[in-house]
Structures are given as C-alpha cells and as structure tokens.
Scaffold this motif. Structure first.
Motif: not given
Length: 209
Positions: A31-38, A52-61
């Motif tokens: 969902l955050c990727a869609r927002t960022v791509f848009e 950053e948009a997902a308030n996550g981490s690179r490891a989780t990504f």
C-alpha cells in the motif's frame, strides 16, 4: 485446577500470530509502495522512500521483496483477480455481438485501466528494468486468458491467439489511459469492438491453422 497449555498447542498459536504479522507487513509495504509510486513515479521512487512511508526497515522490506521492481510486480499482482474476472465476463455473454463487446470494453476494460493506473505504470517500468518481471507479466496474461474460459482457447493455437489479443489491448490501454496518448474515445471503442468481435468469433468457430 486450571488448564495448562502444552507446548504443542501454544506453538501453532504463535506461528499463526507471526504469519498474520507477516501478511500485514507485506500488505502495508504494498500500500505504501502504491502511494510512493503515485507521488514520485516509478523512477523517482526508491526503496528508502517506501520503507519510510511504511515506517519500517530495510531488513523487513528485503525479507518480503527482492527490490523495487519486485514490489512493483507484487503490487500489480494484487489487481490480477479483478483482471481475470473482467476477461471471464466475456464468456458469460448471453450472445456474442459487437454491441456487447463495445459495452464491455467501454464500461469494464477502460474502467479497470483507470482504477489500476498506478499499478500498471509501475509494472511497465519494472519490466524494462528486470527481465524476470517481464516474464512474470507474460505468464499473468496467459493465465488470465486461461481463466477466462473463452471458447476455442483449449488448444494452443487458440490460447496463443487470445493471449496476443489481450497483449495488444494492454499495450493500447497503457499508452492511451496511463501515458496519456490522445485518442478519440468513441472511434477507438468502435475499432476495438470490431477487432475483438472478429477475433472471438474466430476462436468460437475454430480459427484456421
């Protein structure tokens, strides 16, 4: 005396909870990727922007996706059931007519492409960056045609003709509805209805080899 949970019953509960967390994280990144791509476009967006948009981490990504092209492909995959259902509606026509074909194209096909514009643009850029995504895309199209259950697609020649028909439509809709190449809507629907009516009639009757 109170009930004491055994290790064998506690483990499935913990595993189910972890799986739910994994699915929720996967969906949040999509969902955050869609927002960022848009907002930024595929080329302007980075994995860091999505994290950053997902308030996550690179490891989780990277536990969920290989790279930016992979998350774009997974994002597009979320639209596949709706696309397969859309193509399947053709097999449900009470009668195959040019008028039915034109109405379906105008109301459902163009509506689908408008709704999933962000996903379509992202996956098209991803295909250019990653041959594996391009191969996945072709497989998706062939699978959508197979699930559509159009008469005449049970054999390889019919399935190939139908797949090429859908690929042609997708290329047109991408340039027209996503990239903004101008066309006369009514004229284009007339032409598409002619092409699809002719090709689906050939499929039903058994196209010559």
């Amino acid at each position: 005396m109170g009930h004491v949970s055994s290790a064998t019953t506690a483990a499935p509960v913990r595993n189910a909870f972890r799986e739910q967390q994994r699915r929720e994280a996967h969906e949040r990144y999509l969902l955050c990727a869609r927002t960022v791509f848009e907002r930024l476009g595929y080329h302007g967006a980075t994995v860091a922007d999505i994290v950053e948009a997902a308030n996550g981490s690179r490891a989780t990504f990277y536990a969920h996706f290989r790279d930016k092209a992979d998350i774009a492909a997974c994002l597009f995959e979320r639209a596949l059931p709706a696309g397969a259902a859309m193509y399947h509606r053709v097999a449900e026509f009470p009668e195959l007519t040019r008028e039915h074909m034109r109405a379906w194209l105008g109301e459902q096909v163009l509506g689908f492409w408008a709704q999933y514009r962000v996903e379509v643009e992202a996956v098209n850029h991803a295909m250019g960056a990653d041959p594996a995504v391009a191969a996945r895309h072709y497989h998706w199209i062939a699978e959508a045609v197979r699930l559509a259950e159009w008469p005449g697609t049970g054999e390889r020649v019919g399935l190939t003709r139908a797949t090429l028909l859908v690929l042609q439509l997708e290329r047109l809709c991408y340039h027209w509805l996503v990239r903004g190449v101008e066309h006369d809507r009514e004229l284009m629907l007339d032409i598409l209805a002619d092409v699809w009516f002719r090709e689906l009639t050939l499929l039903r009757e058994g196209a010559p080899r």
